[in-house]
Scaffold this motif. Structure first.
Motif, PDB file in Angstrom:
ATOM      1  N   ASP A 471      -1.265   9.999   8.806  1.00 20.10           N
ATOM      2  CA  ASP A 471      -2.507   9.211   8.833  1.00 20.10           C
ATOM      3  C   ASP A 471      -2.944   8.789   7.432  1.00 20.10           C
ATOM      4  O   ASP A 471      -4.123   8.862   7.071  1.00 20.10           O
ATOM      5  N   THR A 472      -1.977   8.355   6.636  1.00 24.28           N
ATOM      6  CA  THR A 472      -2.245   8.001   5.242  1.00 24.28           C
ATOM      7  C   THR A 472      -1.470   6.740   4.858  1.00 24.28           C
ATOM      8  O   THR A 472      -0.358   6.526   5.340  1.00 24.28           O
ATOM      9  N   ASP A 473      -2.076   5.928   4.004  1.00 22.80           N
ATOM     10  CA  ASP A 473      -1.411   4.735   3.479  1.00 22.80           C
ATOM     11  C   ASP A 473      -0.787   5.031   2.124  1.00 22.80           C
ATOM     12  O   ASP A 473      -1.377   5.740   1.296  1.00 22.80           O
ATOM     13  N   TYR A 474       0.398   4.456   1.889  1.00 18.79           N
ATOM     14  CA  TYR A 474       1.119   4.673   0.646  1.00 18.79           C
ATOM     15  C   TYR A 474       1.738   3.364   0.162  1.00 18.79           C
ATOM     16  O   TYR A 474       1.809   2.372   0.893  1.00 18.79           O
ATOM     17  N   TYR A 475       2.231   3.410  -1.085  1.00 18.36           N
ATOM     18  CA  TYR A 475       3.122   2.386  -1.618  1.00 18.36           C
ATOM     19  C   TYR A 475       4.353   3.101  -2.167  1.00 18.36           C
ATOM     20  O   TYR A 475       4.262   4.202  -2.708  1.00 18.36           O
ATOM     21  N   VAL A 476       5.506   2.455  -2.019  1.00 16.35           N
ATOM     22  CA  VAL A 476       6.741   2.967  -2.598  1.00 16.35           C
ATOM     23  C   VAL A 476       7.199   1.967  -3.645  1.00 16.35           C
ATOM     24  O   VAL A 476       7.449   0.796  -3.333  1.00 16.35           O
ATOM     25  N   ASN A 477       7.291   2.427  -4.887  1.00 13.33           N
ATOM     26  CA  ASN A 477       7.674   1.570  -6.013  1.00 13.33           C
ATOM     27  C   ASN A 477       9.105   1.915  -6.425  1.00 13.33           C
ATOM     28  O   ASN A 477       9.412   3.076  -6.695  1.00 13.33           O
ATOM     29  N   THR A 478       9.981   0.903  -6.463  1.00 15.11           N
ATOM     30  CA  THR A 478      11.380   1.121  -6.818  1.00 15.11           C
ATOM     31  C   THR A 478      11.692   0.423  -8.137  1.00 15.11           C
ATOM     32  O   THR A 478      11.381  -0.755  -8.308  1.00 15.11           O
ATOM     33  N   LYS A 479      12.313   1.186  -9.044  1.00 16.60           N
ATOM     34  CA  LYS A 479      12.702   0.639 -10.343  1.00 16.60           C
ATOM     35  C   LYS A 479      14.156   0.979 -10.626  1.00 16.60           C
ATOM     36  O   LYS A 479      14.631   2.056 -10.287  1.00 16.60           O
ATOM     37  N   LYS A 480      14.849   0.042 -11.262  1.00 20.00           N
ATOM     38  CA  LYS A 480      16.215   0.275 -11.713  1.00 20.00           C
ATOM     39  C   LYS A 480      16.521  -0.692 -12.843  1.00 20.00           C
ATOM     40  O   LYS A 480      16.196  -1.885 -12.757  1.00 20.00           O
ATOM     41  N   GLU A 481      17.122  -0.168 -13.892  1.00 21.15           N
ATOM     42  CA  GLU A 481      17.483  -1.021 -15.017  1.00 21.15           C
ATOM     43  C   GLU A 481      18.350  -2.173 -14.540  1.00 21.15           C
ATOM     44  O   GLU A 481      19.244  -1.999 -13.703  1.00 21.15           O
ATOM     45  N   ASP A 482      18.059  -3.355 -15.047  1.00 21.73           N
ATOM     46  CA  ASP A 482      18.773  -4.589 -14.712  1.00 21.73           C
ATOM     47  C   ASP A 482      18.390  -5.129 -13.344  1.00 21.73           C
ATOM     48  O   ASP A 482      19.027  -6.070 -12.840  1.00 21.73           O
ATOM     49  N   PHE A 483      17.355  -4.543 -12.709  1.00 22.96           N
ATOM     50  CA  PHE A 483      16.854  -5.045 -11.431  1.00 22.96           C
ATOM     51  C   PHE A 483      15.352  -5.255 -11.525  1.00 22.96           C
ATOM     52  O   PHE A 483      14.667  -4.643 -12.357  1.00 22.96           O
ATOM     53  N   LEU A 484      14.852  -6.143 -10.686  1.00 25.18           N
ATOM     54  CA  LEU A 484      13.421  -6.376 -10.629  1.00 25.18           C
ATOM     55  C   LEU A 484      12.741  -5.248  -9.865  1.00 25.18           C
ATOM     56  O   LEU A 484      13.256  -4.769  -8.839  1.00 25.18           O
ATOM     57  N   ASP A 485      11.566  -4.831 -10.345  1.00 24.19           N
ATOM     58  CA  ASP A 485      10.800  -3.806  -9.630  1.00 24.19           C
ATOM     59  C   ASP A 485      10.379  -4.332  -8.260  1.00 24.19           C
ATOM     60  O   ASP A 485      10.192  -5.544  -8.070  1.00 24.19           O
ATOM     61  N   LYS A 486      10.205  -3.410  -7.327  1.00 17.31           N
ATOM     62  CA  LYS A 486       9.748  -3.814  -6.010  1.00 17.31           C
ATOM     63  C   LYS A 486       8.815  -2.749  -5.449  1.00 17.31           C
ATOM     64  O   LYS A 486       9.131  -1.560  -5.473  1.00 17.31           O
ATOM     65  N   ILE A 487       7.655  -3.166  -4.957  1.00 14.58           N
ATOM     66  CA  ILE A 487       6.677  -2.268  -4.345  1.00 14.58           C
ATOM     67  C   ILE A 487       6.467  -2.697  -2.902  1.00 14.58           C
ATOM     68  O   ILE A 487       6.231  -3.871  -2.617  1.00 14.58           O
ATOM     69  N   ILE A 488       6.565  -1.725  -1.977  1.00 12.15           N
ATOM     70  CA  ILE A 488       6.320  -2.014  -0.562  1.00 12.15           C
ATOM     71  C   ILE A 488       5.263  -1.060  -0.029  1.00 12.15           C
ATOM     72  O   ILE A 488       5.181   0.091  -0.464  1.00 12.15           O
ATOM     73  N   PRO A 489       4.427  -1.523   0.911  1.00 14.46           N
ATOM     74  CA  PRO A 489       3.461  -0.613   1.544  1.00 14.46           C
ATOM     75  C   PRO A 489       4.130   0.177   2.669  1.00 14.46           C
ATOM     76  O   PRO A 489       5.011  -0.325   3.368  1.00 14.46           O
ATOM     77  N   VAL A 490       3.726   1.410   2.819  1.00 14.81           N
ATOM     78  CA  VAL A 490       4.201   2.257   3.913  1.00 14.81           C
ATOM     79  C   VAL A 490       3.001   3.022   4.452  1.00 14.81           C
ATOM     80  O   VAL A 490       2.199   3.543   3.669  1.00 14.81           O
ATOM     81  N   THR A 491       2.863   3.105   5.752  1.00 13.74           N
ATOM     82  CA  THR A 491       1.755   3.852   6.349  1.00 13.74           C
ATOM     83  C   THR A 491       2.270   4.859   7.356  1.00 13.74           C
ATOM     84  O   THR A 491       3.265   4.616   8.047  1.00 13.74           O
ATOM     85  N   SER A 492       1.597   5.982   7.414  1.00 17.05           N
ATOM     86  CA  SER A 492       1.900   6.976   8.442  1.00 17.05           C
ATOM     87  C   SER A 492       0.807   7.007   9.506  1.00 17.05           C
ATOM     88  O   SER A 492       0.798   7.891  10.361  1.00 17.05           O
ATOM     89  N   LYS A 493      -0.094   6.060   9.444  1.00 16.71           N
ATOM     90  CA  LYS A 493      -1.149   5.979  10.448  1.00 16.71           C
ATOM     91  C   LYS A 493      -0.562   5.553  11.797  1.00 16.71           C
ATOM     92  O   LYS A 493       0.250   4.638  11.856  1.00 16.71           O
ATOM     93  N   GLY A 494      -0.979   6.245  12.836  1.00 10.75           N
ATOM     94  CA  GLY A 494      -0.513   5.913  14.171  1.00 10.75           C
ATOM     95  C   GLY A 494       0.871   6.414  14.507  1.00 10.75           C
ATOM     96  O   GLY A 494       1.390   6.124  15.592  1.00 10.75           O
ATOM     97  N   VAL A 495       1.500   7.151  13.608  1.00 12.07           N
ATOM     98  CA  VAL A 495       2.837   7.677  13.873  1.00 12.07           C
ATOM     99  C   VAL A 495       2.733   8.850  14.838  1.00 12.07           C
ATOM    100  O   VAL A 495       1.909   9.754  14.654  1.00 12.07           O
ATOM    101  N   GLU A 496       3.541   8.849  15.881  1.00 14.77           N
ATOM    102  CA  GLU A 496       3.517   9.918  16.871  1.00 14.77           C
ATOM    103  C   GLU A 496       3.826  11.262  16.234  1.00 14.77           C
ATOM    104  O   GLU A 496       4.607  11.352  15.279  1.00 14.77           O
ATOM    105  N   LYS A 497       3.229  12.314  16.790  1.00 11.84           N
ATOM    106  CA  LYS A 497       3.400  13.655  16.243  1.00 11.84           C
ATOM    107  C   LYS A 497       4.854  14.103  16.264  1.00 11.84           C
ATOM    108  O   LYS A 497       5.301  14.853  15.402  1.00 11.84           O
ATOM    109  N   SER A 498       5.612  13.625  17.259  1.00 14.25           N
ATOM    110  CA  SER A 498       7.015  14.034  17.385  1.00 14.25           C
ATOM    111  C   SER A 498       7.913  13.369  16.344  1.00 14.25           C
ATOM    112  O   SER A 498       9.035  13.817  16.111  1.00 14.25           O
ATOM    113  N   VAL A 499       7.432  12.283  15.740  1.00 15.94           N
ATOM    114  CA  VAL A 499       8.231  11.558  14.747  1.00 15.94           C
ATOM    115  C   VAL A 499       8.219  12.330  13.435  1.00 15.94           C
ATOM    116  O   VAL A 499       7.171  12.764  12.962  1.00 15.94           O
ATOM    117  N   THR A 500       9.387  12.510  12.854  1.00 15.07           N
ATOM    118  CA  THR A 500       9.497  13.266  11.602  1.00 15.07           C
ATOM    119  C   THR A 500       9.944  12.406  10.422  1.00 15.07           C
ATOM    120  O   THR A 500       9.958  12.888   9.304  1.00 15.07           O
TER     121      THR A 500
END
Length: 637
Positions: A471-500
């Motif tokens: 039940d939390t919102d996040y961002y995942v930031n990816t960095k690698k030399e010689d590549f452009l940075d990329k940030i994507i949103p990820v949320t765990s809100k509404g995820v079923e309890k059985s999902v891991t």
């Protein structure tokens, strides 16, 4: 015989699994931590810290390990570091305050308690005056376990739930029957029998009693079943083959009996060899490999009250000599209801260790298969009443306990718990053009306010895993030399309890405008307390001019100038600005377009290249290395 001490508890262990990134070594540490193996977990967290592998998180976990082991002296050392971390969860202010109480530093404890309150922490000041609250706060920080209703409790005693192959076995005094006047004098309830509830059963009645020759007109209680499901050990009053045994004092004690499954009925009842008419032997529990049988007894030679013992089960089915578990587990009061989970962790009930009330549930800390400390699980597992007969399922995600706490149906009731599985983000970082996985990419987890929570490197297959809260919102930031940075949103809100797991594969694009390092751009140096361009420096500056005009006509740079540590900070800031300006003016006067120099800035003594910060003696040559101007390439093409 105090059958009141047949009890069960809900393990609501609030382990702080805040969102964190997992390397392989960290995963090992966390697995040990979640299985209550805190000594071994602490050693691995120390290794993580030494390798600077997610060190902030490892330090928090290490501090918690020592707190769980009730070692405030060590816990204080690491919590002191933890509370200085950026964006540390405020609960650690509270934990630090409690650890400080553990070493009787009450003044400093109140400082951090106030910090916790000022940060919005919900606390009751009176609780901090009790030493027992120290461990409770750790386990109540963020519960991972939740209680759920048990539909088969009665108005009488129900406890010692034990699950095997989809069936729940438990002890109950619910059978009033034709012998309802034949009650147990201790609580004026019918004697206990063992019942079995299948998963599909909606009603538990007298027809639900265990099949075979287990139940009698006297007490039958806690049981344990071998891995193959063919052998059952259970407690019973000293009553066998219609004969009621008594001690020399006329007391009918408890004994452990063994039964064999024949045609779906438990038959061939026989005593274990270490029983006695003169003391009780009860509460059987098998080790996870069936090689040892643990039990409760008040036999002579113990530490007081009832103690927990074990015997080795030999290959021929015979038993070794009873061994007392020693004074780490046993006290001069009562220890009972041993249980060993599928991972080999040991649990028991006691009213001799510091607790919340009467019997409490405790876990243990082991080092090299030796129990070295015990842990009170705190509320809501324990209460001010009796809490006992703990059981955990094989997957560690559910189980049962018993309690006579307020709000129950009968005198003792069975409580069930569920454990919410840890949720994680996982995925593979790939090259957007080639679709090949990218190893050693840096993946950073950010909260909704862009605060960094944890960071890791992808493995050789470009894979990453990050534990997160639900039940939390996040961002995942990816960095690698010689590549452009990329940030994507990820949320765990509404995820079923059985999902891991939440899948988040990320493709990143190569940086076609990447900066190519140039070794030719060497720094230039200045004389003490001067900003004039020295003759030897003009050689380097003229080489830069040549490179920018001919070899790299589109190259863009910035200028950074510095001083040594002698002089005041303000003066050195001004002097470095003069050096940066003198360098800039030289290049411009040599024909370099001002647009190709993005900035020229002085940093004073902020970025020394060595230890010459005024606290140690240094040679003039060492100071010289700090009086410099550096050239940073911003763009090549």
């Amino acid at each position: 015989m105090k059958l009141k001490h047949y009890i069960i508890t809900s393990l609501v262990l609030a382990v702080n699994l805040s969102a964190l990134a997992q390397s392989g070594l960290q995963k090992k540490a966390d697995n040990l931590f979640n299985k209550f193996a805190f000594v071994n977990a602490a050693n691995v967290y120390k290794e993580l810290i030494s390798k600077n592998d997610n060190a902030d998180y490892a330090t928090r976990q290490l501090a918690d390990c020592y707190a769980f082991m009730r070692n405030p002296d060590e816990a204080v050392i690491y919590y002191k570091t933890v509370v200085q971390q950026a964006n540390v969860p405020t609960e650690y202010y509270y934990k630090y305050a409690q650890a400080l109480r553990g070493i009787k530093d009450y003044k400093e404890s109140r400082v951090w308690l106030k910090r916790f309150k000022d940060a919005g922490g919900d606390i009751n000041d009176s609780k901090f005056l009790k030493d027992a609250d120290f461990i409770n706060t750790i386990f109540n920080a963020k519960p991972q376990y939740t209680l759920k209703d048990v539909k088969f409790n009665s108005k009488y005693s129900d406890f010692a739930a034990y699950e095997k192959d989809g069936n729940v076995y438990f002890a109950s005094s619910r059978d009033e029957g034709v012998l309802k006047t034949h009650n147990y004098g201790w609580n004026n309830e019918p004697f206990l029998d063992i019942y079995v509830k299948a998963e599909t059963d909606t009603v538990v009645s007298t027809k639900s009693k265990i099949k075979g020759d287990i139940n009698t007109v006297f007490h039958e209680g806690p049981l344990t079943i071998s891995k193959d499901g063919k052998t059952l050990y259970f407690s019973r009053n000293n009553f066998n083959k219609q004969v009621l045994g008594k001690s020399n004092e006329g007391i009918t004690n408890l004994k452990i009996y063994k039964a064999t499954l024949i045609d779906n009925k438990w038959k061939n009842i026989e005593e274990v060899s270490f029983n006695s008419d003169d003391y009780s032997v009860s509460h059987p529990a098998l080790s996870n490999d069936d090689s040892k049988l643990y039990f409760t007894s008040d036999m002579s030679g113990g530490l007081g009250g009832t103690d927990i013992y074990y015997v080795d089960i030999k290959n021929d089915g015979s038993y070794g000599t009873p061994q007392n578990l020693g004074n780490v587990i046993n006290t001069n009061k009562n220890e009972s209801f041993p249980f060993i989970n599928n991972e080999g962790s040991f649990f028991f009930a006691s009213d001799g260790h510091p607790g919340l009330g009467l019997l409490d549930i405790f876990g243990t800390v082991s080092d090299n298969n030796k129990i070295v400390s015990v842990i009170n699980f705190g509320i809501p597992v324990n209460s001010s009443k009796d809490d006992f007969s703990f059981f955990m399922s094989e997957d560690g995600l559910s189980g049962y306990f018993a309690s006579n706490r307020d709000g129950g149906v009968g005198s003792d009731d069975i409580y069930a718990y569920d454990r919410t599985p840890q949720l994680k983000i996982e995925g593979t970082i790939t090259d957007a053009k080639t679709n090949k996985p990218i190893a050693n990419a840096t993946v950073t987890l950010l909260d909704s306010n862009n605060n960094q929570i944890a960071t890791l490197q992808t493995d050789n297959n470009g894979h990453y895993e990050i534990n997160i809260d639900r039940d939390t919102d996040y961002y995942v930031n990816t960095k690698k030399e010689d590549f452009l940075d990329k940030i994507i949103p990820v949320t765990s809100k509404g995820v079923e309890k059985s999902v891991t797991s939440i899948n988040a594969n990320i493709s990143i694009n190569p940086n076609t405008n990447k900066v190519t390092p140039i070794t030719e751009l060497q720094p230039i140096y200045f004389d003490f307390n001067k900003y004039d361009i020295r003759r030897d420096s003009t050689v380097e500056l003229d080489q830069i001019v040549s490179l920018m005009k001919t070899t790299y006509p589109n190259m863009v740079i910035k200028i950074e100038s510095h001083t040594d540590a002698r002089g005041t900070v303000d003066y050195n800031n001004e002097l470095s600005e003069e050096r940066a300006k003198a360098t800039y003016d030289y290049l411009i006067n040599k024909g370099i377009n001002p647009a190709r120099i993005t900035s020229y800035k002085g940093f004073g003594e902020q970025k020394l290249t060595n230890q010459c910060n005024g606290t140690v003696p240094c040679t003039e040559e060492q100071h010289q290395l700090n009086r410099r101007t550096q050239f940073i390439v911003i763009r090549m093409q």
